[in-house]
Design an enzyme around this catalytic site. Structure first.
Site, PDB file in Angstrom:
ATOM      1  N   ASP A 170       2.706  -0.519   0.070  1.00 49.88           N
ATOM      2  CA  ASP A 170       2.211   0.336  -0.865  1.00 49.88           C
ATOM      3  C   ASP A 170       0.693   0.348  -0.926  1.00 49.88           C
ATOM      4  O   ASP A 170      -0.023   1.399  -0.810  1.00 49.88           O
ATOM      5  CB  ASP A 170       2.715  -0.225  -2.280  1.00 49.88           C
ATOM      6  CG  ASP A 170       3.989   0.252  -2.346  1.00 49.88           C
ATOM      7  OD1 ASP A 170       4.563   1.361  -2.062  1.00 49.88           O
ATOM      8  OD2 ASP A 170       4.978  -0.551  -3.319  1.00 49.88           O
ATOM      9  N   TYR A 171       0.176  -0.861  -0.908  1.00 46.53           N
ATOM     10  CA  TYR A 171      -1.274  -0.803  -1.099  1.00 46.53           C
ATOM     11  C   TYR A 171      -2.171  -0.130   0.230  1.00 46.53           C
ATOM     12  O   TYR A 171      -3.061   0.399  -0.087  1.00 46.53           O
ATOM     13  CB  TYR A 171      -1.957  -2.349  -1.503  1.00 46.53           C
ATOM     14  CG  TYR A 171      -1.348  -3.042  -2.530  1.00 46.53           C
ATOM     15  CD1 TYR A 171      -1.334  -2.315  -3.741  1.00 46.53           C
ATOM     16  CD2 TYR A 171      -0.818  -4.384  -2.390  1.00 46.53           C
ATOM     17  CE1 TYR A 171      -0.908  -2.955  -4.805  1.00 46.53           C
ATOM     18  CE2 TYR A 171      -0.519  -5.028  -3.649  1.00 46.53           C
ATOM     19  CZ  TYR A 171      -0.475  -4.434  -4.710  1.00 46.53           C
ATOM     20  OH  TYR A 171       0.197  -4.767  -5.728  1.00 46.53           O
TER      21      TYR A 171
END
Length: 408
Positions: A170-171
């Protein structure tokens, strides 16, 4: 001094993690980030995820949405679309992280919005992309870490495939989307024309395979899991158990290995031809690591740090509580601290960019629809217009006020 993005307005249609985290970084850099939330869904679902969940606020939501504004807007209604299009006319970017088919369905692609604002940059962060067969796939960090091969590289050799303890897919995709958004904005400033910018969790995760991918695709060399998080080709470059914990040691230069073994009291290893190069140590990995491991286990972590720090790359393996020491974070300029109506005081990690002449001004994440009325006023809507829009469902159920959620 104003933030480097203080001239930028972003309409943020993202939710949960990758997109909101990217938008938060933009807000920390001074951008005006307006979180456009669907009232029929109760807004961003992360508002209802523990811990610290209360009403439409939670610490999970707070972690990704500080310093933003929020407007409740149903884009599927004609009235909601009217407000959205007026917002687009004065915005720089539309940012979303929805299922792959949703940007098309919601008409938030560049071709849908260019007539309103030819400079608009439309960033779509999806799970697997928008191609047939991929657009409908749910995109979640754990699924992507599994399918992209990340989990096969994580953990010990006898452990099952393991997801990272953090939502790194996600990051990484959030960072990728930020780079795309900023590149699009820069080009729009130069040309006066915006564009679509697409990225997805899966492609971003594949890109992070980096050198293991190059090795495999070019020579067939397949990286395998090794004990104590060891590097696949540099020895030593891993964790070691000490008498009371663990340390991480990295020797990516030949001289580091020589300095390491001499300070550790193992000078004979520096003169042993079996350990004289990266390749040689790789062939004799078990032997050299066995000698080093036995020696590291004789002393506590603090003593090894005192002996080796400044000589070779070494660091203690710390707990999250140790790494989040408030005084240490403050000293590094990495503590984000601000008042919040629900939680009293929120502390988190701050922006990891230090920009000359600028300090981020952190603010609490917005309550659902908290800025709806103010944004409508800024758009020039009179009270009679707001009443009409509300009755037409622009902000959700007409029986509710603009900031009041329906059930999540």
């Amino acid at each position: 001094m104003a933030g480097p993005l203080s001239h930028v307005r972003v309409l943020d249609l993202s939710r949960v993690l990758a997109g909101p985290w990217a938008g938060q970084n933009l807000a920390d850099l001074g951008a005006e980030v307006i979180k456009v939330e669907d009232p029929s869904m109760g807004g961003d679902v992360s508002r209802y995820i523990p811990p610290g969940q209360s009403g439409t606020d939670s610490l999970f939501f707070e972690a990704f949405n500080r310093s933003k504004r929020s407007i409740s807007l149903d884009l599927k209604s004609g009235a909601g679309r009217e407000v959205f299009e007026r917002l687009v006319a004065g915005a720089d970017a539309v940012f979303s992280n929805l299922r792959g088919d949703q940007p098309e369905r919601l008409r938030i692609r560049y071709r849908d919005l260019a007539h309103l604002n030819p400079r608009i940059v439309c960033v779509a962060l999806t799970g697997y992309g928008s191609a047939p067969g991929q657009a409908l796939l749910p995109g979640y960090d754990a699924l992507v870490q599994a399918e992209s091969g990340w989990a096969s590289l994580t953990g010990g050799p006898d452990d099952p495939p393991t997801k990272s303890g953090l939502s790194l897919a996600d990051y990484i995709c959030g960072l990728t989307a930020m780079v795309g958004l900023l590149a699009g904005l820069r080009d729009a400033e130069r040309t006066g024309v915006g564009r679509d910018i697409d990225t997805n969790l899966y492609d971003s995760a594949l890109a992070m395979l980096s050198y293991p991918a190059t090795w495999f695709l070019s020579s067939g060399f397949e990286t395998r899991r090794l004990p104590l998080s060891a590097h696949p080709s540099v020895v030593p470059f891993q964790f070691f158990a000490t008498a009371d914990g663990h340390v991480a040691v990295a020797c990516p230069k030949e001289r580091f290995f020589v300095d390491l073994v001499r300070v550790m009291g193992l000078p004979e290893l520096a003169d042993d031809e079996r350990y004289a190069s990266f390749s040689a140590r790789g062939r004799h990995r078990d032997e050299v690591l066995g000698r080093l491991g036995a020696r590291f286990a004789e002393l506590p972590t603090a003593e090894w740090l005192a002996l080796l720090r400044g000589v070779v790359p070494i660091a203690p393996v710390r707990s999250m509580a140790e790494a989040l020491d408030v005084d240490e974070l403050t000293g590094r300029g990495m503590l984000a601290e601000y008042p919040d109506e629900t939680f009293g005081q929120v502390r988190s990690v701050g922006l990891p960019l230090h920009v000359g002449g600028f300090e981020p001004a952190y603010r609490a994440g917005p309550s659902l629809g908290a800025d709806t009325d103010a944004i409508l006023d800024e758009l020039g809507y009179a009270l009679v217009d707001v009443t009409r829009l509300r009755a037409a469902g622009a902000f959700g159920d007409a029986a509710r006020s603009p900031g009041e959620p329906s059930a999540p």
